[in-house]
Design a protein around this motif. Structure first.
Motif, PDB file in Angstrom:
ATOM      1  N   PRO A  97       6.885  -8.724 -15.761  1.00  0.00           N
ATOM      2  CA  PRO A  97       7.966  -7.883 -16.298  1.00  0.00           C
ATOM      3  C   PRO A  97       7.558  -6.440 -16.594  1.00  0.00           C
ATOM      4  N   ASP A  98       6.283  -6.121 -16.523  1.00  0.00           N
ATOM      5  CA  ASP A  98       5.840  -4.755 -16.784  1.00  0.00           C
ATOM      6  C   ASP A  98       5.469  -3.983 -15.524  1.00  0.00           C
ATOM      7  N   ALA A  99       5.506  -4.639 -14.371  1.00  0.00           N
ATOM      8  CA  ALA A  99       5.022  -4.011 -13.142  1.00  0.00           C
ATOM      9  C   ALA A  99       6.144  -3.678 -12.173  1.00  0.00           C
ATOM     10  N   VAL A 100       5.908  -2.617 -11.408  1.00  0.00           N
ATOM     11  CA  VAL A 100       6.745  -2.283 -10.260  1.00  0.00           C
ATOM     12  C   VAL A 100       5.826  -2.293  -9.042  1.00  0.00           C
ATOM     13  N   ARG A 101       6.413  -2.437  -7.882  1.00  0.00           N
ATOM     14  CA  ARG A 101       5.626  -2.515  -6.656  1.00  0.00           C
ATOM     15  C   ARG A 101       6.180  -1.561  -5.608  1.00  0.00           C
ATOM     16  N   CYS A 102       5.269  -0.937  -4.884  1.00  0.00           N
ATOM     17  CA  CYS A 102       5.617  -0.139  -3.713  1.00  0.00           C
ATOM     18  C   CYS A 102       5.103  -0.916  -2.519  1.00  0.00           C
ATOM     19  N   VAL A 103       6.008  -1.287  -1.626  1.00  0.00           N
ATOM     20  CA  VAL A 103       5.638  -2.075  -0.456  1.00  0.00           C
ATOM     21  C   VAL A 103       5.881  -1.216   0.783  1.00  0.00           C
ATOM     22  N   PHE A 104       4.811  -0.992   1.539  1.00  0.00           N
ATOM     23  CA  PHE A 104       4.859  -0.140   2.722  1.00  0.00           C
ATOM     24  C   PHE A 104       5.066  -0.978   3.974  1.00  0.00           C
ATOM     25  N   PRO A 105       5.579  -0.372   5.057  1.00  0.00           N
ATOM     26  CA  PRO A 105       5.864  -1.130   6.285  1.00  0.00           C
ATOM     27  C   PRO A 105       4.644  -1.874   6.837  1.00  0.00           C
ATOM     28  N   SER A 106       3.461  -1.359   6.577  1.00  0.00           N
ATOM     29  CA  SER A 106       2.235  -2.007   7.067  1.00  0.00           C
ATOM     30  C   SER A 106       1.932  -3.305   6.327  1.00  0.00           C
ATOM     31  N   GLY A 107       2.681  -3.559   5.230  1.00  0.00           N
ATOM     32  CA  GLY A 107       2.425  -4.736   4.418  1.00  0.00           C
ATOM     33  C   GLY A 107       1.566  -4.427   3.204  1.00  0.00           C
ATOM     34  N   ILE A 108       1.032  -3.217   3.151  1.00  0.00           N
ATOM     35  CA  ILE A 108       0.246  -2.825   1.975  1.00  0.00           C
ATOM     36  C   ILE A 108       1.184  -2.726   0.787  1.00  0.00           C
ATOM     37  N   GLU A 109       0.747  -3.301  -0.323  1.00  0.00           N
ATOM     38  CA  GLU A 109       1.570  -3.327  -1.531  1.00  0.00           C
ATOM     39  C   GLU A 109       0.723  -2.855  -2.714  1.00  0.00           C
ATOM     40  N   TRP A 110       1.278  -1.927  -3.478  1.00  0.00           N
ATOM     41  CA  TRP A 110       0.624  -1.434  -4.689  1.00  0.00           C
ATOM     42  C   TRP A 110       1.477  -1.810  -5.882  1.00  0.00           C
ATOM     43  N   ALA A 111       0.861  -2.429  -6.877  1.00  0.00           N
ATOM     44  CA  ALA A 111       1.558  -2.765  -8.120  1.00  0.00           C
ATOM     45  C   ALA A 111       0.960  -1.926  -9.240  1.00  0.00           C
ATOM     46  N   PHE A 112       1.832  -1.420 -10.092  1.00  0.00           N
ATOM     47  CA  PHE A 112       1.377  -0.651 -11.243  1.00  0.00           C
ATOM     48  C   PHE A 112       2.432  -0.711 -12.327  1.00  0.00           C
ATOM     49  N   ARG A 113       2.088  -0.286 -13.509  1.00  0.00           N
ATOM     50  CA  ARG A 113       2.969  -0.378 -14.670  1.00  0.00           C
ATOM     51  C   ARG A 113       4.216   0.478 -14.498  1.00  0.00           C
ATOM     52  N   ARG A 114       5.326  -0.096 -14.851  1.00  0.00           N
ATOM     53  CA  ARG A 114       6.614   0.599 -14.783  1.00  0.00           C
ATOM     54  C   ARG A 114       6.585   1.861 -15.645  1.00  0.00           C
ATOM     55  N   GLU A 115       5.934   1.788 -16.801  1.00  0.00           N
ATOM     56  CA  GLU A 115       5.865   2.952 -17.693  1.00  0.00           C
ATOM     57  C   GLU A 115       5.113   4.116 -17.048  1.00  0.00           C
ATOM     58  N   LEU A 116       4.149   3.831 -16.167  1.00  0.00           N
ATOM     59  CA  LEU A 116       3.435   4.898 -15.466  1.00  0.00           C
ATOM     60  C   LEU A 116       4.387   5.668 -14.566  1.00  0.00           C
ATOM     61  N   LEU A 117       5.234   4.963 -13.847  1.00  0.00           N
ATOM     62  CA  LEU A 117       6.212   5.616 -12.990  1.00  0.00           C
ATOM     63  C   LEU A 117       7.174   6.456 -13.821  1.00  0.00           C
ATOM     64  N   GLU A 118       7.653   5.901 -14.904  1.00  0.00           N
ATOM     65  CA  GLU A 118       8.598   6.630 -15.757  1.00  0.00           C
ATOM     66  C   GLU A 118       7.952   7.881 -16.350  1.00  0.00           C
ATOM     67  N   THR A 119       6.754   7.764 -16.875  1.00  0.00           N
ATOM     68  CA  THR A 119       6.061   8.908 -17.463  1.00  0.00           C
ATOM     69  C   THR A 119       5.774   9.964 -16.401  1.00  0.00           C
ATOM     70  N   GLY A 120       5.349   9.518 -15.231  1.00  0.00           N
ATOM     71  CA  GLY A 120       5.003  10.435 -14.150  1.00  0.00           C
ATOM     72  C   GLY A 120       6.164  11.226 -13.584  1.00  0.00           C
ATOM     73  N   LEU A 121       7.384  10.814 -13.859  1.00  0.00           N
ATOM     74  CA  LEU A 121       8.545  11.603 -13.432  1.00  0.00           C
ATOM     75  C   LEU A 121       8.641  12.914 -14.211  1.00  0.00           C
ATOM     76  N   ARG A 122       8.064  12.935 -15.427  1.00  0.00           N
ATOM     77  CA  ARG A 122       8.182  14.099 -16.318  1.00  0.00           C
ATOM     78  C   ARG A 122       6.896  14.899 -16.472  1.00  0.00           C
ATOM     79  N   ALA A 123       5.746  14.220 -16.355  1.00  0.00           N
ATOM     80  CA  ALA A 123       4.454  14.874 -16.582  1.00  0.00           C
ATOM     81  C   ALA A 123       3.375  14.075 -15.854  1.00  0.00           C
ATOM     82  N   PRO A 124       2.264  14.710 -15.518  1.00  0.00           N
ATOM     83  CA  PRO A 124       1.190  13.977 -14.837  1.00  0.00           C
ATOM     84  C   PRO A 124       0.728  12.777 -15.659  1.00  0.00           C
ATOM     85  N   ALA A 125       0.558  11.641 -14.978  1.00  0.00           N
ATOM     86  CA  ALA A 125       0.127  10.410 -15.635  1.00  0.00           C
ATOM     87  C   ALA A 125      -0.786   9.651 -14.692  1.00  0.00           C
TER      88      ALA A 125
END
Length: 121
Positions: free
Chosen positions: A40-68
């Motif tokens: 429930p705390d993670a989001v994922r970016c899935v690329f066409p190659s099948g590579i998938e990166w998971a990281f904290r949802r709060e990191l994405l939210e914070t990074g929209l406004r300031a470097p994180a």
């Protein structure tokens, strides 16, 4: 008999530009996923190659406004309408540029999903 049904995932599709030394950036489709039943705390970016990166949802939210940064993932705003996401791995660094709007829409949907009550059967 009553049991909890696993929450459905939220998926948003976005175009991302891979930033590299080439004279023209190439765009790739990226699936943004949120699976509260999985993490429930993670989001994922899935690329066409099948590579998938998971990281904290709060990191994405914070990074929209300031470097994180958290671990191998950095997120920061790039002007008013783009966001850069940088992934570090033993194989190197991938720098991806997204338009901000699909990321904001995706985050809103993830918070709405997280706030929805679990369905009982």
């Amino acid at each position: 008999m009553s049991h909890t049904v696993e929450s459905p995932s939220v998926e948003e599709h976005a175009k991302a530009r891979i930033i590299n030394d080439a004279p023209h950036y190439r765009s790739v489709p990226v699936a943004l996923r949120y699976e509260p039943g999985r993490d429930p705390d993670a989001v994922r970016c899935v690329f066409p190659s099948g590579i998938e990166w998971a990281f904290r949802r709060e990191l994405l939210e914070t990074g929209l406004r300031a470097p994180a940064r958290r671990g191998p993932v950095s997120v920061w705003p790039c002007g008013r309408a783009q966001v850069i996401v940088e992934f570090h791995s033993p194989d190197g660094v991938a720098v991806i540029q997204f338009d901000t709007r699909p990321l904001v829409r995706f985050l809103r949907r993830t918070y709405a999903e997280a706030a929805a009550p679990a369905t009982r059967v």
